[in-house]
Write a protein that holds these residues in place. Structure first.
Motif, mmCIF file in Angstrom:
data_model
loop_
_atom_site.group_PDB
_atom_site.id
_atom_site.type_symbol
_atom_site.label_atom_id
_atom_site.label_comp_id
_atom_site.label_asym_id
_atom_site.label_seq_id
_atom_site.Cartn_x
_atom_site.Cartn_y
_atom_site.Cartn_z
ATOM 1 N N ARG A 1 0.838 -1.203 0.000
ATOM 2 C CA ARG A 1 0.000 0.000 0.000
ATOM 3 C C ARG A 1 0.872 1.253 0.000
ATOM 4 N N ARG A 2 1.855 1.284 0.872
ATOM 5 C CA ARG A 2 2.744 2.452 0.956
ATOM 6 C C ARG A 2 3.600 2.596 -0.307
ATOM 7 N N THR A 3 4.129 1.487 -0.790
ATOM 8 C CA THR A 3 4.984 1.526 -1.975
ATOM 9 C C THR A 3 4.217 1.993 -3.201
ATOM 10 N N VAL A 4 3.053 1.431 -3.429
ATOM 11 C CA VAL A 4 2.234 1.828 -4.588
ATOM 12 C C VAL A 4 1.796 3.279 -4.444
ATOM 13 N N GLY A 5 1.445 3.700 -3.241
ATOM 14 C CA GLY A 5 1.062 5.093 -3.007
ATOM 15 C C GLY A 5 2.178 6.062 -3.349
ATOM 16 N N THR A 6 3.399 5.681 -3.033
ATOM 17 C CA THR A 6 4.549 6.517 -3.360
ATOM 18 C C THR A 6 4.715 6.650 -4.867
ATOM 19 N N GLU B 1 3.828 2.804 -16.171
ATOM 20 C CA GLU B 1 3.004 1.623 -15.913
ATOM 21 C C GLU B 1 3.663 0.875 -14.768
ATOM 22 N N LEU B 2 2.848 0.298 -13.913
ATOM 23 C CA LEU B 2 3.358 -0.468 -12.788
ATOM 24 C C LEU B 2 3.042 -1.938 -13.018
ATOM 25 N N GLN C 1 2.309 6.298 -7.146
ATOM 26 C CA GLN C 1 1.179 7.072 -7.669
ATOM 27 C C GLN C 1 1.314 8.560 -7.381
ATOM 28 N N ALA C 2 2.059 8.931 -6.354
ATOM 29 C CA ALA C 2 2.214 10.339 -5.978
ATOM 30 C C ALA C 2 3.313 11.062 -6.759
ATOM 31 N N GLN C 3 4.006 10.362 -7.612
ATOM 32 C CA GLN C 3 5.089 10.987 -8.373
ATOM 33 C C GLN C 3 4.549 12.062 -9.307
ATOM 34 N N VAL C 4 5.350 13.069 -9.547
ATOM 35 C CA VAL C 4 4.978 14.143 -10.466
ATOM 36 C C VAL C 4 4.903 13.608 -11.895
ATOM 37 N N TYR C 5 5.868 12.820 -12.295
ATOM 38 C CA TYR C 5 5.879 12.230 -13.630
ATOM 39 C C TYR C 5 4.841 11.116 -13.659
ATOM 40 N N GLN C 6 3.862 11.239 -14.531
ATOM 41 C CA GLN C 6 2.744 10.297 -14.519
ATOM 42 C C GLN C 6 2.669 9.356 -15.715
ATOM 43 N N LYS C 7 3.626 9.416 -16.602
ATOM 44 C CA LYS C 7 3.580 8.522 -17.769
ATOM 45 C C LYS C 7 4.357 7.245 -17.438
#
Length: 90
Positions: free
Chosen positions: A21-26, A36-37, A28-34
């Motif tokens: 949860r914490r790792t994925v949240g980090t 895939e996980l 998703q919070a990145q400024v660069y949004q292009k």
């Protein structure tokens, strides 16, 4: 202006549902949004698949048998599932 490149983030996991949860949240919070996980589960038995299935837009690769403890083995599996902006030949 060129379109930004898409980044593939590979996250191998083994019995780490409590940290996802914490790792994925980090991520998703990145400024660069292009990006895939791609989460690669190495036969976890701790609820990892149930947690990951609730995250929209995440590619999930689950191995029911251990695919190896080494990062290169996980990366080889993941490369086949990542999307490419350009065709890559193996």
């Amino acid at each position: 202006m060129e379109e930004p490149l898409k980044v593939s983030i590979v996250m191998p996991t083994y019995r780490r549902a409590h940290t996802l949860r914490r790792t994925v949240g980090t991520i998703q919070a990145q400024v660069y949004q292009k990006w895939e996980l791609i989460i690669v589960d190495n036969a976890s038995t701790d609820g990892t698949p149930g947690f990951v299935s609730k995250i929209p837009g995440v590619k999930f690769i689950r191995s029911y048998v251990e695919i190896g403890r080494e990062i290169p083995e996980t990366n080889n599996v993941t490369i086949r599932y990542s999307t490419e902006d350009e065709e890559v030949k193996e």
